[in-house]
Design a protein around this motif. Structure first.
Motif, mmCIF file in Angstrom:
data_model
loop_
_atom_site.group_PDB
_atom_site.id
_atom_site.type_symbol
_atom_site.label_atom_id
_atom_site.label_comp_id
_atom_site.label_asym_id
_atom_site.label_seq_id
_atom_site.Cartn_x
_atom_site.Cartn_y
_atom_site.Cartn_z
ATOM 1 N N ASN A 112 42.981 18.671 62.323
ATOM 2 C CA ASN A 112 44.081 19.655 62.366
ATOM 3 C C ASN A 112 45.125 19.246 63.380
ATOM 4 O OD1 ASN A 112 42.554 22.892 61.529
ATOM 5 N ND2 ASN A 112 42.786 21.009 60.368
ATOM 6 N N SER A 113 45.475 17.984 63.393
ATOM 7 C CA SER A 113 46.372 17.476 64.421
ATOM 8 C C SER A 113 47.029 16.185 63.944
ATOM 9 C CB SER A 113 45.586 17.212 65.706
ATOM 10 O OG SER A 113 46.370 16.519 66.662
ATOM 11 N N ARG A 114 48.226 15.923 64.462
ATOM 12 C CA ARG A 114 48.804 14.590 64.308
ATOM 13 C C ARG A 114 47.965 13.616 65.139
ATOM 14 N NH1 ARG A 114 53.008 14.083 60.403
ATOM 15 N NH2 ARG A 114 54.175 16.039 60.388
ATOM 16 N N PHE A 115 48.295 12.339 65.061
ATOM 17 C CA PHE A 115 47.550 11.357 65.832
ATOM 18 C C PHE A 115 47.533 11.763 67.306
ATOM 19 C CE2 PHE A 115 49.202 8.313 62.462
ATOM 20 C CZ PHE A 115 48.025 8.347 61.744
ATOM 21 N N ASN A 116 46.335 11.780 67.897
ATOM 22 C CA ASN A 116 46.204 12.192 69.288
ATOM 23 C C ASN A 116 45.319 11.205 70.042
ATOM 24 O OD1 ASN A 116 43.554 12.822 68.485
ATOM 25 N ND2 ASN A 116 44.075 14.953 68.083
ATOM 26 N N SER A 117 44.755 11.640 71.149
ATOM 27 C CA SER A 117 43.946 10.746 71.977
ATOM 28 C C SER A 117 42.729 10.209 71.233
ATOM 29 C CB SER A 117 43.501 11.474 73.246
ATOM 30 O OG SER A 117 42.783 12.662 72.930
ATOM 31 N N PHE A 211 51.244 9.520 68.458
ATOM 32 C CA PHE A 211 50.297 8.465 68.820
ATOM 33 C C PHE A 211 50.718 7.777 70.115
ATOM 34 C CE2 PHE A 211 49.039 4.027 68.884
ATOM 35 C CZ PHE A 211 47.667 4.128 68.694
ATOM 36 N N PHE A 212 52.000 7.407 70.211
ATOM 37 C CA PHE A 212 52.462 6.733 71.426
ATOM 38 C C PHE A 212 52.451 7.679 72.629
ATOM 39 C CE2 PHE A 212 54.321 3.809 68.273
ATOM 40 C CZ PHE A 212 53.783 2.630 68.759
ATOM 41 N N TYR A 213 52.664 8.958 72.375
ATOM 42 C CA TYR A 213 52.564 9.958 73.433
ATOM 43 C C TYR A 213 51.135 10.000 73.980
ATOM 44 C CZ TYR A 213 52.664 14.668 75.524
ATOM 45 O OH TYR A 213 52.565 15.741 76.374
ATOM 46 N N ALA A 214 50.157 10.012 73.061
ATOM 47 C CA ALA A 214 48.748 10.042 73.471
ATOM 48 C C ALA A 214 48.368 8.767 74.217
ATOM 49 C CB ALA A 214 47.855 10.222 72.241
ATOM 50 N N ALA A 215 48.891 7.620 73.749
ATOM 51 C CA ALA A 215 48.581 6.350 74.408
ATOM 52 C C ALA A 215 49.182 6.303 75.813
ATOM 53 C CB ALA A 215 49.105 5.193 73.570
ATOM 54 N N TYR A 216 50.397 6.829 75.946
ATOM 55 C CA TYR A 216 51.080 6.792 77.248
ATOM 56 C C TYR A 216 50.347 7.641 78.283
ATOM 57 C CZ TYR A 216 54.773 7.390 80.738
ATOM 58 O OH TYR A 216 55.478 7.421 81.909
ATOM 59 N N TYR A 217 49.826 8.797 77.849
ATOM 60 C CA TYR A 217 49.153 9.712 78.769
ATOM 61 C C TYR A 217 47.632 9.550 78.756
ATOM 62 C CZ TYR A 217 53.554 12.247 79.364
ATOM 63 O OH TYR A 217 54.839 12.596 79.668
ATOM 64 N N HIS A 218 47.149 8.406 78.268
ATOM 65 C CA HIS A 218 45.707 8.233 78.115
ATOM 66 C C HIS A 218 44.975 8.284 79.450
ATOM 67 C CE1 HIS A 218 42.591 7.574 75.256
ATOM 68 N NE2 HIS A 218 42.106 6.528 75.876
ATOM 69 N N PRO A 331 35.840 19.361 82.652
ATOM 70 C CA PRO A 331 36.463 18.250 81.920
ATOM 71 C C PRO A 331 37.894 17.978 82.368
ATOM 72 C CG PRO A 331 36.471 20.224 80.569
ATOM 73 C CD PRO A 331 35.715 20.580 81.821
ATOM 74 N N LEU A 332 38.112 16.860 83.004
ATOM 75 C CA LEU A 332 39.456 16.479 83.411
ATOM 76 C C LEU A 332 40.305 16.173 82.179
ATOM 77 C CD1 LEU A 332 38.511 14.161 86.415
ATOM 78 C CD2 LEU A 332 39.438 16.485 86.526
ATOM 79 N N PRO A 333 41.610 16.402 82.234
ATOM 80 C CA PRO A 333 42.436 16.219 81.039
ATOM 81 C C PRO A 333 42.687 14.767 80.664
ATOM 82 C CG PRO A 333 43.786 16.862 82.918
ATOM 83 C CD PRO A 333 42.356 16.984 83.361
ATOM 84 N N ARG A 565 45.090 16.633 75.583
ATOM 85 C CA ARG A 565 45.490 16.574 76.989
ATOM 86 C C ARG A 565 45.710 17.955 77.579
ATOM 87 N NH1 ARG A 565 43.088 12.904 76.638
ATOM 88 N NH2 ARG A 565 43.665 10.711 76.705
ATOM 89 N N ASN A 566 45.196 18.978 76.905
ATOM 90 C CA ASN A 566 45.194 20.332 77.446
ATOM 91 C C ASN A 566 43.814 20.655 78.006
ATOM 92 O OD1 ASN A 566 47.863 20.933 76.683
ATOM 93 N ND2 ASN A 566 47.204 21.553 74.637
#
Length: 631
Positions: A112-117, A211-218, A331-333, A565-566
């Motif tokens: 239920n999400s776009r590409f994420n972590s 996807f790039f947002y998730a990669a940047y904040y990995h 759980p750390l984000p 990342r929440n």
């Protein structure tokens, strides 16, 4: 094949047609995909217009990127003076475009999400992920459809535009790339959050940008992206949230929540076996009121111990479940502790038990390298890590490892051997069968494994669990062992909230010597497992855990959760979600696990207090972890 020379007026008309058409095709497909998701998930409403407009805005940077790629194709083909090269490169780009939307659909359907972590994590382990996709989906059919569609697209573009090669894009491709860079700077990668409905926001997003947002904040720094308060205040609030009656703080400057837990009565050095069941969410468990009951064996066992009815996973990945069960940490984000750098301030249940004379086994059916499980286990207190290569002639296996009955049989073997050697043992068994492609050995349950249904895989895992207990009850070690059955997380994440808490509900069953069968409604999570085990064992120790014993009878309870990342803090009434860039969200529970977004008001002192509690727990956890890292 030579290039056709054309008059200047035709050159001018053909200058950017190919790239414009290709970019326009991407925008149309993205628009249609978004409309499909709206109808598929029935996400209508007054904000639908803004959802679509926001989506188009987010698609423009990727359209400019495809403009640049297609311009390179044209440029390369012109230099090589080959229409065949043009068609071949055009076909590759078209296939990538079509395949992208197929991939997005299957990912969205699962999460239920776009590409994420999760998508970023999956790229780190291509062997497991590719073979899982191969076994779970009709990849030949999907690739064939993508090829036919992309071939048709490439043919049309070649026929309408490619027949008129002209020397273009000397500066156009450069400017288009600059436009792409400019747009990704000014446009938010993770969307506009136009709705209080999480799924609507996900539909409005762009998958590539996400996807790039998730990669940047990995691997991010908590202090830079999340709400904080004064450190001393955060530590003080966190200490009040974790302490139980009779516990004394050690005043450890590196771990402000560390405390002495003392028991006056004699220690009960029982053995401990923890069964971590893959994706074994409450929605499948008949004993917890599931509409479709796939757990007849668990249901029988639930009458022999304490069945907890109000337990939540702390995340939607196996490493999150392990993190809670083994470290008792919130759980750390950024990432699970299982996959992060080692920190001397992280202490685990296996380490504490090992210091008390226990021998610790981690029994897994897959490869230990996956998700860094083996390095983590061996660094933090396990003596042996059993993985796929340690099983001789398994009856069945998938890409994720040997089937659950093999894992539980290995656990049975190690328990029996250790008991016969008069050695206290701690065994953590991690199942794998309830995972795509949902296949298992024939003849164990009535359902046909060839149908590859999740519910059937749950029932097989349940059968394997029941088979273990039937054999274990005949052994001497059974009467001296604490058994804990808990899911790592629910089957899938679904729901409109930033953290869809309903899908985080998991079963927990404790069967132990002297424990009377009962139902327990205490709010809790996997973070509470280490403290609960130590409470059952009656062993005095120094606790580094955030969690509390579920048997303590305390009413002021809470759980911490993670989704992408929440991170969230839930106390049974309110859910406070801390998001990136210090964006916080507030929910109120109307009935069990059904929560609604509410507005933050400065005069709502109760909500302000709970927000501080949420911030304090996560901020304190980050400081504890960070101060223990050795650079």
């Amino acid at each position: 094949m030579s290039i056709v020379n054309l008059p200047d007026e035709i050159k001018k008309d053909e200058r950017i047609k190919f790239s414009l058409v290709f970019s326009f095709v991407y925008l149309i497909l993205s628009f249609l995909f978004r409309v499909f998701l709206v109808f598929y998930y029935k996400k209508f409403g007054l904000d639908l217009f803004f959802l679509i407009i926001a989506g188009i805005v987010l698609d423009i940077p990727i359209a400019s990127f495809f403009f640049w790629l297609s311009s390179l194709i044209y440029k390369i083909s012109f230099k090589l003076k080959s229409k065949r090269v043009f068609f071949f490169l055009n076909l590759i780009l078209s296939f990538g475009l079509i395949f992208l939307f197929f991939t997005e659909y299957f990912f969205f359907d699962e999460f239920n999400s776009r590409f994420n972590s999760v998508a970023v994590d999956y790229l780190i382990y291509p062997t497991e992920v590719f073979l899982n996709i191969w076994q779970s989906y009709n990849l030949v059919l999907i690739v064939s459809i993508c090829f036919l569609v992309s071939f048709s697209l490439a043919y049309l573009l070649n026929k309408k535009i490619g027949m008129r090669f002209v020397q273009t894009y000397k500066k156009t491709s450069f400017y288009s790339f600059l436009l792409f860079l400019f747009l990704i700077v000014i446009i938010p990668f993770n969307g506009f959050n136009i709705s209080s409905d999480r799924i609507k926001n996900e539909i409005s997003k762009n998958g590539v940008l996400s996807f790039f947002y998730a990669a940047y904040y990995h691997n991010l720094d908590y202090d830079s992206f999340y709400s904080t308060i004064a450190e001393t205040e955060a530590f003080d609030i966190a200490r009040k949230k974790v302490v139980s009656n009779g516990e004394e703080f050690t005043n450890n400057l590196l771990n402000p929540i560390e405390r002495k837990v003392s028991y006056k009565s004699e220690e009960k050095k029982y053995n401990v076996m923890v069964f971590v069941m893959e994706s074994f969410g409450s929605e499948f468990v008949g004993a917890l009121g599931a509409k479709k009951d796939f757990t007849p064996e668990f249901n029988k066992l639930s009458k022999e111990g304490i069945l907890f009815t109000n337990i939540y996973s702390i995340g939607n990945r196996t490493v999150r479940g392990l993190e809670g069960i083994l470290t008792g940490f919130v759980p750390l984000p950024s990432e699970s502790l299982v996959k992060m750098k080692f920190s001397d301030n992280i202490k685990t249940l296996p380490q504490i038990l090992k210091a008390k004379g226990y021998y610790n086994y981690f029994v897994y059916g897959g490869r230990g390298i996956f998700d860094n499980m083996k390095p983590f286990a061996m660094r933090y207190g396990f003596d042996e890590f059993i993985e796929q290569k340690d099983y001789k002639n398994p009856v069945f296996k998938t890409i994720w490892g040997v089937c659950d009955e093999e894992i539980f049989n290995m656990s049975f073997k190690k328990a029996k051997e250790s008991y016969e050697k008069n050695k206290n043992f701690f065994i953590l068994s991690l199942s794998v069968s309830n995972h795509k492609p949902y296949t298992y050995p024939e003849g164990r349950i009535e359902e046909d494994p060839k149908k590859k249904k999740r519910g059937h895989a749950v029932k097989y895992s349940d059968w394997a669990l029941g088979d273990f207990f039937k054999k274990a009850k005949k052994e001497k070690f059974y009467k001296d062992t604490v058994f804990i059955i808990i899911a790592d997380h629910g089957a899938r994440v679904y729901g409109s909230q930033e953290i869809p808490i309903k899908s985080y509900e998991i079963p927990l069953l404790i069967i132990a010597p002297g424990v009377k069968p009962s139902l327990n409604n205490n709010l809790g999570s996997s973070t509470d497992i280490p403290s609960t085990i130590m409470d059952i064992l009656n062993i005095s120790y120094v606790s580094p855990f955030f969690g509390k014993s579920l048997l303590s009878g305390e009413k002021n309870r809470w759980v911490c959760l993670n989704h992408n990342r929440n991170v969230g803090y839930y106390d049974g009434k309110n859910l406070i979600v801390l998001g990136l860039n210090k964006n916080n969200y507030y929910y109120e529970e109307k009935e069990k696990s059904k929560i609604e977004r509410i507005d933050f008001k400065k005069d709502n002192l109760d909500l302000i207090k709970k927000e501080k509690e949420a911030i304090s727990l996560f901020q304190t956890a980050w400081e504890i972890y960070k101060k223990g890292i050795k650079n």
